[in-house]
Design a protein around this motif. Structure first.
Motif, short mmCIF file in Angstrom:
data_model
loop_
_atom_site.label_atom_id
_atom_site.label_comp_id
_atom_site.label_asym_id
_atom_site.label_seq_id
_atom_site.Cartn_x
_atom_site.Cartn_y
_atom_site.Cartn_z
N CYS A 44 40.45 34.91 43.68
CA CYS A 44 40.25 34.90 42.23
C CYS A 44 41.59 35.02 41.51
N LYS A 45 42.43 35.91 41.98
CA LYS A 45 43.76 36.08 41.37
C LYS A 45 44.58 34.80 41.53
N ASP A 46 44.54 34.21 42.73
CA ASP A 46 45.29 32.98 42.98
C ASP A 46 44.82 31.84 42.08
N ALA A 47 43.52 31.84 41.74
CA ALA A 47 42.96 30.80 40.88
C ALA A 47 43.19 31.10 39.40
N GLY A 48 43.81 32.25 39.10
CA GLY A 48 44.08 32.62 37.72
C GLY A 48 42.85 33.10 36.97
N LEU A 49 41.84 33.54 37.70
CA LEU A 49 40.60 34.01 37.07
C LEU A 49 40.77 35.45 36.63
N VAL A 50 40.71 35.67 35.33
CA VAL A 50 40.85 37.01 34.75
C VAL A 50 39.62 37.26 33.88
N ARG A 115 34.68 36.40 28.85
CA ARG A 115 35.01 35.51 29.96
C ARG A 115 34.36 36.10 31.21
#
Length: 172
Positions: A44-50, A115
């Motif tokens: 999730c972090k690698d995909a930029g999901l915040v 989000r």
């Protein structure tokens, strides 16, 4: 870590010809469970999901969604089957292979500008995940992505989902 080795196959359940992918064996393995949550978090972090919230579908989405919310510093919001939430709800009906079903979320559980990341243990046909996304979008939320432990690729469930990142750890 080979997560497939921690997922038990149960043939002919719930009916002949179906192989049920049982995650209870993964859940009971401390290293496997930690690895699954840590890997989902990193992907999730690698995909930029915040996300502001993790939304988990009843009931196995609760199992993976809550620790993922913790590691991503987000809130957790459950989406449930009808009649299980005690306060006013938003709801969506969706088509099943034979008939319809319904999902509900408390009206005061999530801000419409939030989000969200939708989490469940498995994506098969994609119907429940799509219905959850539809419900959240009707409220006004922005669906950032989806996260699943298992994907049954031959059922092509991801084709039903919005064009956002879809994270899976194991494919069959």
């Amino acid at each position: 870590m080979d997560l497939k080795s921690l997922i038990r196959d149960i043939p002919d359940f719930p009916k002949p010809g179906i192989t049920f992918r049982d995650i209870t064996t993964l859940l009971s393995n401390p290293e496997g469970l930690r690895y699954a949550i840590d890997t989902l978090t990193q992907k999730c972090k690698d995909a930029g999901l915040v996300p502001d919230y993790i939304v988990g579908m009843e009931s196995r989405g609760f199992i993976f969604g809550t620790p993922l919310a913790y590691t991503l510093n987000a809130g957790f919001v459950p989406v449930r089957k009808p009649g299980k939430l005690p306060a006013a709800v938003h709801a969506v009906e969706y088509e099943l292979e034979y008939g319809t079903d319904r999902l509900e979320i408390h009206q005061d559980a999530i801000d419409g500008r939030s989000r969200v990341l939708i989490v469940d243990d498995l994506i098969a046909t994609g119907g429940t995940a799509k219905a959850t996304a539809d419900l959240l979008e009707q409220i006004g939320c922005q669906v950032l992505g989806f996260s699943f432990i298992i994907e049954l690729t031959e059922l092509e469930g991801r084709k039903k989902l919005p064009d956002v990142p879809i994270i899976t750890l194991v494919q069959y």
